[in-house]
Design a protein around this motif. Structure first.
Motif, PDB file in Angstrom:
ATOM      1  N   GLU A 137     -25.682   5.527  70.389  1.00 24.14           N
ATOM      2  CA  GLU A 137     -26.411   5.035  69.485  1.00 24.14           C
ATOM      3  C   GLU A 137     -25.832   4.137  68.250  1.00 24.14           C
ATOM      4  O   GLU A 137     -24.553   4.447  68.130  1.00 24.14           O
ATOM      5  CB  GLU A 137     -26.720   6.693  68.623  1.00 24.14           C
ATOM      6  CG  GLU A 137     -28.127   6.750  68.392  1.00 24.14           C
ATOM      7  CD  GLU A 137     -28.323   8.191  67.727  1.00 24.14           C
ATOM      8  OE1 GLU A 137     -28.393   8.130  66.593  1.00 24.14           O
ATOM      9  OE2 GLU A 137     -28.349   8.920  68.295  1.00 24.14           O
ATOM     10  N   TRP A 138     -26.529   3.169  67.903  1.00 26.64           N
ATOM     11  CA  TRP A 138     -25.898   2.293  67.080  1.00 26.64           C
ATOM     12  C   TRP A 138     -26.377   2.280  65.728  1.00 26.64           C
ATOM     13  O   TRP A 138     -27.567   2.840  65.422  1.00 26.64           O
ATOM     14  CB  TRP A 138     -26.172   0.829  67.634  1.00 26.64           C
ATOM     15  CG  TRP A 138     -26.044   0.687  69.019  1.00 26.64           C
ATOM     16  CD1 TRP A 138     -27.181   0.161  69.857  1.00 26.64           C
ATOM     17  CD2 TRP A 138     -24.876   0.489  69.665  1.00 26.64           C
ATOM     18  NE1 TRP A 138     -26.573   0.414  71.219  1.00 26.64           N
ATOM     19  CE2 TRP A 138     -25.145   0.352  71.083  1.00 26.64           C
ATOM     20  CE3 TRP A 138     -23.526   0.740  69.399  1.00 26.64           C
ATOM     21  CZ2 TRP A 138     -24.358   0.303  72.062  1.00 26.64           C
ATOM     22  CZ3 TRP A 138     -22.686   0.946  70.531  1.00 26.64           C
ATOM     23  CH2 TRP A 138     -22.939   0.578  71.853  1.00 26.64           C
ATOM     24  N   PRO A 139     -25.732   1.969  64.558  1.00 25.77           N
ATOM     25  CA  PRO A 139     -24.414   1.284  64.663  1.00 25.77           C
ATOM     26  C   PRO A 139     -23.346   2.663  65.104  1.00 25.77           C
ATOM     27  O   PRO A 139     -23.258   3.561  64.999  1.00 25.77           O
ATOM     28  CB  PRO A 139     -24.256   0.936  63.384  1.00 25.77           C
ATOM     29  CG  PRO A 139     -24.943   1.833  62.507  1.00 25.77           C
ATOM     30  CD  PRO A 139     -26.150   2.313  63.226  1.00 25.77           C
ATOM     31  N   TYR A 140     -22.481   1.831  65.727  1.00 28.45           N
ATOM     32  CA  TYR A 140     -21.029   2.595  66.141  1.00 28.45           C
ATOM     33  C   TYR A 140     -20.630   3.350  64.786  1.00 28.45           C
ATOM     34  O   TYR A 140     -20.260   2.281  63.686  1.00 28.45           O
ATOM     35  CB  TYR A 140     -20.041   1.840  66.869  1.00 28.45           C
ATOM     36  CG  TYR A 140     -18.801   2.608  67.610  1.00 28.45           C
ATOM     37  CD1 TYR A 140     -18.852   3.065  68.768  1.00 28.45           C
ATOM     38  CD2 TYR A 140     -17.831   2.740  66.655  1.00 28.45           C
ATOM     39  CE1 TYR A 140     -17.834   3.543  69.303  1.00 28.45           C
ATOM     40  CE2 TYR A 140     -16.615   3.532  67.185  1.00 28.45           C
ATOM     41  CZ  TYR A 140     -16.718   3.787  68.677  1.00 28.45           C
ATOM     42  OH  TYR A 140     -15.628   4.373  69.142  1.00 28.45           O
ATOM     43  N   ARG A 141     -20.062   4.328  64.733  1.00 29.06           N
ATOM     44  CA  ARG A 141     -19.705   4.999  63.176  1.00 29.06           C
ATOM     45  C   ARG A 141     -18.335   5.558  63.489  1.00 29.06           C
ATOM     46  O   ARG A 141     -18.110   6.321  64.730  1.00 29.06           O
ATOM     47  CB  ARG A 141     -20.732   5.750  62.714  1.00 29.06           C
ATOM     48  CG  ARG A 141     -21.807   4.990  62.169  1.00 29.06           C
ATOM     49  CD  ARG A 141     -22.901   5.889  61.700  1.00 29.06           C
ATOM     50  NE  ARG A 141     -23.622   6.497  62.722  1.00 29.06           N
ATOM     51  CZ  ARG A 141     -24.732   7.521  62.429  1.00 29.06           C
ATOM     52  NH1 ARG A 141     -24.943   7.710  61.308  1.00 29.06           N
ATOM     53  NH2 ARG A 141     -25.241   8.137  63.536  1.00 29.06           N
ATOM     54  N   GLU A 142     -17.606   5.631  62.687  1.00 30.06           N
ATOM     55  CA  GLU A 142     -16.188   6.332  62.834  1.00 30.06           C
ATOM     56  C   GLU A 142     -15.934   6.727  61.336  1.00 30.06           C
ATOM     57  O   GLU A 142     -16.522   6.282  60.414  1.00 30.06           O
ATOM     58  CB  GLU A 142     -15.120   5.482  63.368  1.00 30.06           C
ATOM     59  CG  GLU A 142     -14.955   5.797  64.797  1.00 30.06           C
ATOM     60  CD  GLU A 142     -14.714   7.183  65.045  1.00 30.06           C
ATOM     61  OE1 GLU A 142     -13.950   7.876  64.196  1.00 30.06           O
ATOM     62  OE2 GLU A 142     -14.841   7.704  66.187  1.00 30.06           O
ATOM     63  N   GLY A 143     -14.775   7.565  61.401  1.00 34.16           N
ATOM     64  CA  GLY A 143     -14.555   7.973  60.000  1.00 34.16           C
ATOM     65  C   GLY A 143     -13.280   8.733  59.832  1.00 34.16           C
ATOM     66  O   GLY A 143     -12.498   8.967  61.015  1.00 34.16           O
ATOM     67  N   LEU A 144     -12.640   8.691  58.880  1.00 33.81           N
ATOM     68  CA  LEU A 144     -11.187   9.308  58.601  1.00 33.81           C
ATOM     69  C   LEU A 144     -11.302  10.258  57.368  1.00 33.81           C
ATOM     70  O   LEU A 144     -12.072  10.032  56.359  1.00 33.81           O
ATOM     71  CB  LEU A 144     -10.251   8.200  58.397  1.00 33.81           C
ATOM     72  CG  LEU A 144      -9.895   7.328  59.506  1.00 33.81           C
ATOM     73  CD1 LEU A 144      -9.176   5.963  59.007  1.00 33.81           C
ATOM     74  CD2 LEU A 144      -9.312   7.812  60.582  1.00 33.81           C
ATOM     75  N   ARG A 145     -10.268  11.105  57.186  1.00 36.46           N
ATOM     76  CA  ARG A 145      -9.942  11.834  55.793  1.00 36.46           C
ATOM     77  C   ARG A 145      -9.598  10.827  54.934  1.00 36.46           C
ATOM     78  O   ARG A 145      -8.801   9.754  55.369  1.00 36.46           O
ATOM     79  CB  ARG A 145      -9.167  13.084  56.181  1.00 36.46           C
ATOM     80  CG  ARG A 145      -9.681  14.295  56.027  1.00 36.46           C
ATOM     81  CD  ARG A 145      -8.813  15.377  56.466  1.00 36.46           C
ATOM     82  NE  ARG A 145      -7.353  15.298  56.349  1.00 36.46           N
ATOM     83  CZ  ARG A 145      -6.460  15.975  56.678  1.00 36.46           C
ATOM     84  NH1 ARG A 145      -6.899  17.183  57.468  1.00 36.46           N
ATOM     85  NH2 ARG A 145      -5.003  15.818  56.610  1.00 36.46           N
ATOM     86  N   LEU A 146      -9.808  10.943  53.810  1.00 35.95           N
ATOM     87  CA  LEU A 146      -9.189   9.795  53.047  1.00 35.95           C
ATOM     88  C   LEU A 146      -7.451   9.861  52.861  1.00 35.95           C
ATOM     89  O   LEU A 146      -7.139   8.690  52.624  1.00 35.95           O
ATOM     90  CB  LEU A 146      -9.647  10.308  51.422  1.00 35.95           C
ATOM     91  CG  LEU A 146      -9.035   8.932  50.367  1.00 35.95           C
ATOM     92  CD1 LEU A 146      -9.625   7.741  50.534  1.00 35.95           C
ATOM     93  CD2 LEU A 146      -9.498   9.666  48.957  1.00 35.95           C
ATOM     94  N   ASP A 147      -6.829  10.777  53.236  1.00 37.57           N
ATOM     95  CA  ASP A 147      -5.452  10.933  53.024  1.00 37.57           C
ATOM     96  C   ASP A 147      -5.010  10.261  54.190  1.00 37.57           C
ATOM     97  O   ASP A 147      -3.925   9.406  54.387  1.00 37.57           O
ATOM     98  CB  ASP A 147      -4.852  12.147  52.878  1.00 37.57           C
ATOM     99  CG  ASP A 147      -5.153  13.316  54.043  1.00 37.57           C
ATOM    100  OD1 ASP A 147      -6.284  13.055  54.712  1.00 37.57           O
ATOM    101  OD2 ASP A 147      -4.490  14.102  54.303  1.00 37.57           O
ATOM    102  N   GLU A 148      -5.832  10.303  55.528  1.00 38.73           N
ATOM    103  CA  GLU A 148      -5.406   9.567  56.744  1.00 38.73           C
ATOM    104  C   GLU A 148      -5.610   8.017  56.704  1.00 38.73           C
ATOM    105  O   GLU A 148      -4.687   7.134  56.979  1.00 38.73           O
ATOM    106  CB  GLU A 148      -6.124  10.159  57.793  1.00 38.73           C
ATOM    107  CG  GLU A 148      -5.968  11.563  58.310  1.00 38.73           C
ATOM    108  CD  GLU A 148      -7.131  11.918  59.371  1.00 38.73           C
ATOM    109  OE1 GLU A 148      -6.746  12.591  60.061  1.00 38.73           O
ATOM    110  OE2 GLU A 148      -8.212  11.445  59.228  1.00 38.73           O
TER     111      GLU A 148
END
Lengths: 270, 218
Positions: A137-148
């Motif tokens: 499914e687009w858009p490709y999404r990613e995420g991090l914790r803020l400290d990472e």
């Protein structure tokens, strides 16, 4: 790709670098097709310039950064191991800027806990996003914790091997988080948003039992369909040589990042 | 219906050997490219996957011989053993590439893979089932086993289905290629379920004097 100047960064490796032709011809970038050779073969009409990255969400000063502004940050060369979730690895001389530096410019609010990333959607330039069969499914999404995201190892890369990023590697700007599996390294970023809750991540949505939010490289936690204990270093050992090597916890960056996960069960939070 | 020109009888035997030779070409060329460093990226995986794909193609090909005879009236039965054995050789090479080149003979992870990863378990089961079929792919066994030979070789339906499933389960996203092979195997195995009725219906058409689409085969 044009030449790009960068000062040597603080992170170097003893491992031999993966040949440039492998780094730029063996790619996972499903927006250009699911085959490893598809991104280099079918990204020719992608236009990485002009480009802007919108940084918004829980920040004091939301801002759209033009590519020139991003290239004006102090750029460093970082030679990192890259471990794909598919049990292969590379060593890549990235050029980039620490993500923390960019986040400082927009001044995250105290309520911001996570950083969400989004890839561009351009079916007319990205054949994997067009047609009847679309793998994700687009858009490709990613995420991090803020400290990472703020960790000094985390960079936004704008180049590799002394040149601007080739389209197949995520031009013009992509994320590199060397202690996590490669799919966290979202490519061709158009938006970075600070959020209070964990952002949705594409592979995690597609198969939550196979791809976790954290996706830290961990030889002790197998992918359901293959072992993560060892890896195949691309471009080394050849056809007959034993080129399997042991995978290191946090991809060898444990000294730097293990403290981020103190007290967490990394088997459950994979 | 137009039919292909028939091959003169004296070429029947040699044509089977030509098929073996042609059938092994993909493996030989890929091995050559791999051994000389000309396969891009992860050469071992490329080689392994290519062998697996050709194994599946030959498995599908063995299943097409009967429908082709039923529906088009071309009898390629004399090639079926060669195609089936080529499928077996490719599965064997696929397994050896995995064991020797990919896992570098580290037995413990191989056993763990087979036991714990469903797609590898299914692939291994298909390989195991192919062994008795390959061993009995000779005239002596056919004579010796009689009707039991037919029963035994019906295992190929299960093997082909397992092969297509193994392919689909191995990839991160099931795409058109995997769907194509799953669909093809379903169609070809499904044909076996309706073929007796179809052939009977067509014979009746001929007997009752109505124009049949073609002469009933076999």
């Amino acid at each position: 790709a044009t030449a790009l100047k960068a000062s040597p960064g603080p992170y170097k490796l003893d491992d031999a670098m993966t040949p440039e032709k492998d780094v730029t011809s063996y790619n996972n970038y499903y927006e250009f097709g699911t085959g490893k050779g598809d991104p280099s073969a079918s990204s020719g009409s992608f236009k990485p310039s002009p480009w802007t990255v919108k940084v918004d969400g829980l920040v004091t000063k939301p801002k759209e950064f033009g590519l020139e502004e991003l290239l004006a940050f102090p750029l460093e060369e970082r030679i990192y191991r890259m471990r794909c979730v598919e049990a292969w690895s590379m060593v890549i001389p990235w050029i980039g800027l620490p993500l923390a530096g960019l986040l400082d410019k927009v001044e995250p609010l105290g309520s911001a806990k996570y950083v969400a990333f989004e890839t561009v959607v351009r079916p007319e330039e990205m054949p994997g996003q067009a047609g009847y069969f679309q793998p994700l499914e687009w858009p490709y999404r990613e995420g991090l914790r803020l400290d990472e995201a703020r960790h000094p190892l985390t960079i936004l890369s704008v180049g590799l091997y002394g040149k601007t990023l080739p389209n197949q590697n995520g031009a013009p700007i992509r994320l590199v988080v060397p202690w996590k599996y490669g799919f966290k390294g979202i490519k061709s970023i158009v938006r970075i948003s600070l959020t209070e809750t964990p952002p949705p991540c594409t592979w995690n949505l597609a198969a939550p039992n196979e791809y976790g939010f954290y996706a830290n490289v961990n030889p002790a936690v197998d992918h359901p369909r293959w072992s993560q204990a060892t890896e195949n270093r691309i471009g080394e050992g050849g056809f007959f040589g034993a080129n399997r090597r042991d995978t290191l916890p946090f991809n060898g960056y444990g000294d730097e990042v293990a403290s981020l996960y103190a007290g967490m069960d990394l088997t459950a939070n994979f | 219906m137009a039919s292909l020109p028939t091959l003169p009888k004296r070429f029947h035997g040699p044509s089977v050997w030509v098929l073996y030779a042609l059938g092994l070409c993909p493996a030989i060329s890929a091995f050559y490219l791999g051994a000389t460093g000309k396969l891009p990226g992860n050469a071992v995986k490329e080689f392994e996957h290519l062998l697996g794909l050709w194994a599946l193609r030959f498995l599908v090909a063995t299943l097409t011989i009967t429908p082709i005879r039923d529906l088009i009236g071309i009898n390629w039965l004399r090639y079926r053993r060669a195609v089936g054995l080529l499928a077996f050789y490719y599965v064997l090479m696929h397994f050896l590439a995995y064991m020797v080149l990919d896992q570098t003979l580290r037995i413990q992870p191989i056993i763990a893979d087979i036991a714990r990863r469903p797609f590898i378990t299914i692939g291994m089961a298909a390989f195991a089932m192919l062994i008795p079929l390959a061993i009995t792919s000779n005239n002596w066994s056919i004579r010796r086993l009689g009707q039991r030979w037919n029963k035994l070789h019906r295992l190929v339906y299960v093997i082909a289905a397992a092969g297509a499933l193994h392919f689909a389960m191995a990839v991160k996203v099931v795409g058109p290629e995997q769907m194509f092979y799953l669909g093809l195997v379903a169609l070809l195995v499904g044909w076996r379920a309706v073929r007796t009725r179809f052939l009977r219906w067509r014979r009746q058409q001929v007997v009752s004097g109505r124009p049949a689409t073609e002469k009933a085969a076999g």
